[in-house]
Enzyme design. Structure first.
Site, short mmCIF file in Angstrom:
data_model
loop_
_atom_site.label_atom_id
_atom_site.label_comp_id
_atom_site.label_asym_id
_atom_site.label_seq_id
_atom_site.Cartn_x
_atom_site.Cartn_y
_atom_site.Cartn_z
N HIS A 1 -7.87 -0.50 -4.35
CA HIS A 1 -7.17 0.29 -4.94
C HIS A 1 -6.66 0.11 -6.35
O HIS A 1 -6.75 1.03 -7.26
CB HIS A 1 -5.71 0.65 -4.13
CG HIS A 1 -5.03 1.61 -4.51
ND1 HIS A 1 -5.46 3.01 -4.40
CD2 HIS A 1 -3.59 1.63 -5.23
CE1 HIS A 1 -4.13 3.55 -5.28
NE2 HIS A 1 -3.39 2.82 -5.27
N ASP B 1 -11.33 1.16 -1.42
CA ASP B 1 -9.89 1.57 -1.29
C ASP B 1 -9.93 2.61 -0.16
O ASP B 1 -10.63 3.64 -0.41
CB ASP B 1 -9.51 2.38 -2.65
CG ASP B 1 -8.19 3.07 -2.62
OD1 ASP B 1 -7.37 2.86 -1.50
OD2 ASP B 1 -7.66 3.55 -3.63
N ASP C 1 -3.51 6.08 -9.22
CA ASP C 1 -2.19 6.06 -8.02
C ASP C 1 -1.14 6.95 -9.07
O ASP C 1 -1.67 7.96 -9.14
CB ASP C 1 -1.87 4.67 -8.44
CG ASP C 1 -0.68 4.37 -6.98
OD1 ASP C 1 -1.09 4.13 -6.04
OD2 ASP C 1 0.54 4.72 -7.27
#
Length: 301
Positions: free
Chosen positions: A277, A248, A121
């Site tokens: 994710h 994801d 991320d």
């Protein structure tokens, strides 16, 4: 700059998070304090585990024991605005570049070298810039459900939906957001742990601002620095491994972009089934074991 510090009692008794806290004061006039975990033998090149939005080092609690059992040192910082790190109150105090600068300062202060970078991320958006800026300090890179956008390509609908939600949600429930980005789902206790850093809205400026800092146009302030970073990364032969959660939707297909880097050729890239994710939650021990195998197969010369 007005800065808040989450009370320590918010972090008492968190399950599987019995690691010692460490702090450093970042350079600059505001004396911002960054929290980080430092586990395992200090003599080893560290595994630098970088979290993203809206998590903190708690995300790596199931991976750290795997790394240390294999003899590796682990550094897991809380980005400014998250976890036990200080939280500037004004959203204008956060920019893409300040996050890069804050992390760079921490790496220099800790004098981290021969780093195995594990980034997911926003940990990737920041960490990959650090790699481009300080390639001599990075031995290898594990890219997990992240990107390095330049604004030259439109964002997908899943990201646009998330960004809109992040600005409108009342309240902004970090734990429920992480819960929604996993396949195995979190317990109520784990959801509460992700909410622990944010006792009220005044502590949430960093979390609210992150989605708005992703470059979404060629003119974005971070677009050109990211383009320059890509130019550098394509010149490096640093080993690169992509490990993405197969479920994801936001990051689907981005792993193939990183597999074009020189150091990614011939590596055992994988889409991990049963992982969303936040794959550290869904398949954390497997992610750690694959990283350990990657370290063993790419020794520093």
């Amino acid at each position: 700059m007005q800065v808040l510090r989450t009370p320590d009692d918010r972090f008492q008794g968190l399950k599987d998070y019995d690691f010692a806290s460490n702090y450093l004061t970042l350079s600059g006039p505001d004396a911002i304090r960054m929290h980080y975990l430092d586990e395992g033998p200090a003599s080893e090149g560290p595994v630098l585990c970088l979290h993203g939005e809206p998590t903190w080092s708690y995300l790596y609690r199931h991976m750290i024991p795997v790394f240390t059992a294999a003899g590796h040192r682990v550094i897991a910082p809380d980005l400014v605005g998250f976890g036990k790190s200080d939280k500037p109150v004004a959203r204008a105090d956060y920019s893409y570049q300040t996050h890069v600068d804050w992390l760079t300062d921490a790496v220099i202060q800790l004098d981290l070298r021969e780093i195995t970078l594990v980034c997911q991320d926003w940990g990737g958006l920041i960490g990959l810039r650090l790699w481009a800026d300080m390639p001599d300090r990075v031995a290898r890179v594990v890219v997990a459900n992240t990107a390095l956008p330049t604004g030259d390509h439109p964002m997908n609908d899943a990201f646009k939906s998330w960004r809109a939600y992040s600005q409108a949600a009342e309240p902004f429930n970090s734990g429920r957001i992480v819960h929604g980005g996993t396949i195995n789902k979190l317990t109520d206790e784990e959801i509460a742990a992700y909410n622990a850093p944010f006792p009220d809205e005044s502590h949430l400026a960093g979390a609210r601002q992150f989605p708005m800092l992703v470059p979404d146009s060629p003119e974005d302030p971070a677009a050109e620095p990211n383009r320059q970073a890509w130019t550098v990364l394509h010149t490096l032969d640093t080993p690169v491994l992509t490990l993405f959660g197969a479920e994801d939707k936001v990051m689907a297909g981005v792993d193939r972009v990183f597999q074009k880097l020189p150091g990614a050729h011939g590596q055992p890239h994988a889409l991990l089934p049963g992982a969303g994710h936040f794959l550290q939650e869904d398949v954390g021990p497997e992610l750690a074991r694959r990283t350990c195998d990657f370290i063993a197969s790419t020794p520093v010369s």
